[in-house]
Design an enzyme around this catalytic site. Structure first.
Site, PDB file in Angstrom:
ATOM      1  N   GLN A  51      -4.116 -30.175 -38.634  1.00  0.00           N
ATOM      2  CA  GLN A  51      -4.339 -31.178 -39.675  1.00  0.00           C
ATOM      3  C   GLN A  51      -3.058 -31.894 -40.094  1.00  0.00           C
ATOM      4  OE1 GLN A  51      -6.685 -28.133 -42.036  1.00  0.00           O
ATOM      5  NE2 GLN A  51      -7.649 -30.020 -42.750  1.00  0.00           N
ATOM      6  N   CYS A  91     -13.328 -30.373 -46.597  1.00  0.00           N
ATOM      7  CA  CYS A  91     -12.185 -30.319 -45.689  1.00  0.00           C
ATOM      8  C   CYS A  91     -11.161 -31.360 -46.138  1.00  0.00           C
ATOM      9  CB  CYS A  91     -12.658 -30.629 -44.267  1.00  0.00           C
ATOM     10  SG  CYS A  91     -11.327 -30.657 -43.060  1.00  0.00           S
ATOM     11  N   LEU A  92      -9.896 -30.966 -46.155  1.00  0.00           N
ATOM     12  CA  LEU A  92      -8.855 -31.905 -46.576  1.00  0.00           C
ATOM     13  C   LEU A  92      -8.761 -33.094 -45.619  1.00  0.00           C
ATOM     14  CD1 LEU A  92      -6.064 -29.411 -47.734  1.00  0.00           C
ATOM     15  CD2 LEU A  92      -7.703 -30.690 -49.135  1.00  0.00           C
ATOM     16  N   HIS A 133     -13.445 -21.864 -40.424  1.00  0.00           N
ATOM     17  CA  HIS A 133     -13.280 -23.325 -40.547  1.00  0.00           C
ATOM     18  C   HIS A 133     -11.915 -23.748 -39.989  1.00  0.00           C
ATOM     19  CE1 HIS A 133     -13.579 -27.180 -43.092  1.00  0.00           C
ATOM     20  NE2 HIS A 133     -12.314 -27.164 -42.690  1.00  0.00           N
ATOM     21  N   GLU A 134     -10.868 -23.005 -40.369  1.00  0.00           N
ATOM     22  CA  GLU A 134      -9.511 -23.374 -39.916  1.00  0.00           C
ATOM     23  C   GLU A 134      -9.334 -23.117 -38.425  1.00  0.00           C
ATOM     24  OE1 GLU A 134      -8.082 -25.114 -42.006  1.00  0.00           O
ATOM     25  OE2 GLU A 134      -9.194 -24.450 -43.769  1.00  0.00           O
ATOM     26  N   HIS A 137     -10.484 -25.981 -36.459  1.00  0.00           N
ATOM     27  CA  HIS A 137      -9.489 -27.066 -36.381  1.00  0.00           C
ATOM     28  C   HIS A 137      -8.568 -26.870 -35.175  1.00  0.00           C
ATOM     29  CE1 HIS A 137     -10.113 -29.541 -39.900  1.00  0.00           C
ATOM     30  NE2 HIS A 137     -10.065 -28.516 -40.730  1.00  0.00           N
TER      31      HIS A 137
HETATM   32 ZN    ZN Z   1     -10.713 -28.515 -42.694  1.00  0.00          ZN
END
Ligand code: ZN
Length: 173
Positions: A51, A91-92, A133-134, A137
């Protein structure tokens, strides 16, 4: 410490598959510290290196309310998984959107910590959801991929439009 820029969907760089970390050194620890600063400021409870446009298998999480349980996971692998947890996730990299996603309720994860030591840990609840979740990514996957195509396209269009509005040049005189 420095705050890092977070990539936002549909930036194609978020689709990169991250490479394993070869050496856990001060440079990597500095990156983890910068990721914590970025995550806490956002605010968020997890951030993957992907990210912030660093394509190495590193993520940081802290699901505590008082920001006292920072965890660094390097080269994480899921060894065991079971159960079903449905959580409303955000999510950022997809700001402003929250949708229900189904994941495993319990996971056993093996990873290297910030000192490079191997750790095996059972996780459940929000921590388990956040780590899954991470880890997605790191494989170029986003939570919107679990939604219908129509919903994902709606979010995509809206975010592209919002950014266009934000970046309208302003005359500074
Ligand atoms: Zn995320």
């Amino acid at each position: 410490m420095a705050k890092l820029r977070i990539l936002e969907f549909p930036d194609p760089r978020l689709r990169t598959r991250a490479a394993p970390v070869k050496v856990v050194d001060d440079r990597l620890r500095q990156l983890a510290d910068d990721m914590f600063e970025t995550m806490y400021a956002a605010p968020g409870i997890g951030l993957a290196a992907t990210q912030v446009d660093v394509h190495q298998r590193l993520l940081v999480v802290d699901v505590s309310v008082d920001k006292t349980q920072p965890l660094v996971l390097i080269n994480p692998e899921i060894l065991q998984k079971d159960g079903v947890a449905v959580t409303e996730e955000g999510c950022l990299s997809v700001p402003g959107y929250f949708e229900e996603v189904e994941r495993y309720e319990h996971i056993r994860v093996r990873y290297l910590d910030r000192d490079g030591a191997t750790v095996e840990r059972d996780m459940e609840g929000l921590l388990a959801v956040c780590v899954q979740h991470e880890m997605d990514h790191l494989n170029g996957r986003l939570f919107v991929d679990y939604l219908s195509e129509a919903k994902r396209q709606r979010i995509r269009k809206r975010l592209v439009k919002d950014r266009r509005t934000e970046s309208t040049p302003v005359a500074v005189l």
